[in-house]
Motif scaffolding. Sequence first.
Motif, PDB file in Angstrom:
ATOM      1  N   ARG A  68     -10.762   7.255  -7.025  1.00  0.00           N
ATOM      2  CA  ARG A  68     -11.492   6.226  -7.774  1.00  0.00           C
ATOM      3  C   ARG A  68     -10.932   6.034  -9.189  1.00  0.00           C
ATOM      4  NH1 ARG A  68     -13.401   1.978  -6.092  1.00  0.00           N
ATOM      5  NH2 ARG A  68     -14.114   3.193  -4.307  1.00  0.00           N
ATOM      6  N   THR A 114      -4.867  -0.095  -3.509  1.00  0.00           N
ATOM      7  CA  THR A 114      -5.635   1.088  -3.920  1.00  0.00           C
ATOM      8  C   THR A 114      -6.053   1.937  -2.722  1.00  0.00           C
ATOM      9  OG1 THR A 114      -7.725  -0.153  -3.866  1.00  0.00           O
ATOM     10  CG2 THR A 114      -6.530  -0.120  -5.952  1.00  0.00           C
ATOM     11  N   ARG A 168      -7.784   6.444 -10.225  1.00  0.00           N
ATOM     12  CA  ARG A 168      -6.537   5.688 -10.139  1.00  0.00           C
ATOM     13  C   ARG A 168      -6.798   4.261  -9.680  1.00  0.00           C
ATOM     14  NH1 ARG A 168      -4.333   8.859 -13.581  1.00  0.00           N
ATOM     15  NH2 ARG A 168      -3.907  10.960 -12.832  1.00  0.00           N
ATOM     16  N   THR A 169      -7.782   4.088  -8.814  1.00  0.00           N
ATOM     17  CA  THR A 169      -8.168   2.738  -8.377  1.00  0.00           C
ATOM     18  C   THR A 169      -8.616   1.901  -9.569  1.00  0.00           C
ATOM     19  OG1 THR A 169      -8.780   3.401  -6.130  1.00  0.00           O
ATOM     20  CG2 THR A 169      -9.856   1.427  -7.007  1.00  0.00           C
ATOM     21  N   ASN A 170      -9.419   2.487 -10.432  1.00  0.00           N
ATOM     22  CA  ASN A 170      -9.892   1.764 -11.624  1.00  0.00           C
ATOM     23  C   ASN A 170      -8.731   1.401 -12.546  1.00  0.00           C
ATOM     24  OD1 ASN A 170     -12.528   1.923 -10.735  1.00  0.00           O
ATOM     25  ND2 ASN A 170     -13.004   3.766 -11.920  1.00  0.00           N
ATOM     26  N   LEU A 201     -15.026  -2.782  -4.770  1.00  0.00           N
ATOM     27  CA  LEU A 201     -14.183  -3.526  -5.709  1.00  0.00           C
ATOM     28  C   LEU A 201     -14.670  -4.954  -5.926  1.00  0.00           C
ATOM     29  CD1 LEU A 201     -10.577  -2.390  -4.697  1.00  0.00           C
ATOM     30  CD2 LEU A 201     -12.056  -1.485  -6.498  1.00  0.00           C
ATOM     31  N   LEU A 227      -5.522   5.729  -3.130  1.00  0.00           N
ATOM     32  CA  LEU A 227      -5.796   6.273  -4.456  1.00  0.00           C
ATOM     33  C   LEU A 227      -7.245   6.719  -4.603  1.00  0.00           C
ATOM     34  CD1 LEU A 227      -3.954   3.589  -6.640  1.00  0.00           C
ATOM     35  CD2 LEU A 227      -3.009   5.680  -5.626  1.00  0.00           C
ATOM     36  N   ASP A 284     -12.094  -1.918   0.464  1.00  0.00           N
ATOM     37  CA  ASP A 284     -13.035  -1.267  -0.444  1.00  0.00           C
ATOM     38  C   ASP A 284     -14.033  -2.277  -1.004  1.00  0.00           C
ATOM     39  OD1 ASP A 284     -14.357   0.265  -2.298  1.00  0.00           O
ATOM     40  OD2 ASP A 284     -12.554   0.978  -3.335  1.00  0.00           O
ATOM     41  N   GLN A 320       0.824  -1.206   0.000  1.00  0.00           N
ATOM     42  CA  GLN A 320       0.000   0.000   0.000  1.00  0.00           C
ATOM     43  C   GLN A 320       0.860   1.259   0.000  1.00  0.00           C
ATOM     44  OE1 GLN A 320      -2.639   0.362   3.358  1.00  0.00           O
ATOM     45  NE2 GLN A 320      -3.589   2.229   2.612  1.00  0.00           N
ATOM     46  N   GLN A 346       2.098   3.988  -7.685  1.00  0.00           N
ATOM     47  CA  GLN A 346       1.533   2.657  -7.495  1.00  0.00           C
ATOM     48  C   GLN A 346       1.758   1.798  -8.721  1.00  0.00           C
ATOM     49  OE1 GLN A 346       1.176   0.288  -5.647  1.00  0.00           O
ATOM     50  NE2 GLN A 346      -0.700   0.719  -4.509  1.00  0.00           N
ATOM     51  N   THR A 394      -8.184  -5.818   0.496  1.00  0.00           N
ATOM     52  CA  THR A 394      -8.785  -4.489   0.387  1.00  0.00           C
ATOM     53  C   THR A 394      -9.892  -4.298   1.414  1.00  0.00           C
ATOM     54  OG1 THR A 394      -9.888  -2.933  -1.116  1.00  0.00           O
ATOM     55  CG2 THR A 394     -10.466  -5.258  -1.353  1.00  0.00           C
ATOM     56  N   GLU A 417      -3.685  -3.952   0.037  1.00  0.00           N
ATOM     57  CA  GLU A 417      -4.371  -2.647  -0.034  1.00  0.00           C
ATOM     58  C   GLU A 417      -3.731  -1.739  -1.094  1.00  0.00           C
ATOM     59  OE1 GLU A 417      -7.038  -1.770   1.661  1.00  0.00           O
ATOM     60  OE2 GLU A 417      -7.154  -3.038   3.421  1.00  0.00           O
TER      61      GLU A 417
END
Length: 225
Positions: free
Chosen positions: A177, A172, A179-181, A206, A175, A203, A93, A151, A201, A170
């Motif tokens: 949304r 994302t 950058r997460t995608n 996801l 980050l 989140d 992370q 990342q 995660t 972890e």
Amino acid sequence: MISSSECIIELRGVGKKYPPDIFALDGLNLKISKGEFVFLTGPSGSGKSTLLRMLYHAERPTAGAITIDGLDLSSLSTSQVPQLRRKVGVIFQDFKLLYNKTVFENVALALEVLGFKRDQLGRRVKQVIEGVGLGDKMMRKAVQLSGGEQQRVAIARAVVNRPPIILADEPTGNLDRKRTNEVMSLMNELNARGATIIFATHDEALFQDTHRRVLVLENGRLKRS
């Protein structure tokens, strides 16, 4: 049911106890098949990071046994640790980059520690950096990159030696949304190429509508697998 021939990761009665009486993990039994993409979730302190650390041999279980792609970690000698590390790529992370080094140098280091010579690794390093969309920033220092770009460097470093297993702790978590995608797209591509992925995660977005298996840890025990 996963057959033994398909199984690439197996935990049998795995526990981790810290003094005086703190059980980070308690009696985990788990099989993960080759090429599977598994989400690992649970509240803070549930044991997710401890489990991942044991899978790349940064921690040892106090009970039970772990097998990774045919290697029994309980009997792993010091000389065999590099063999394990070739099989397992880790994405952290907090990235764990060398910020005064370039993108190329950060990714190349992962091969250098495995014994690759500088003249052997250039093409592969460039290929993987281009693959994560940073070909135009190869000679930039890591400190000059955005969080999402850093990342992606961390992902490139984890996969440059083409490990069959990728552990993502972890990745994302820091980050936004968008950058997460982007990270999830990269992970899906790696999985499509055959990598086995364990993705830790918090989140839930996801994995809410995913067809993939979701492992839920609570108080060091698997509540759903």
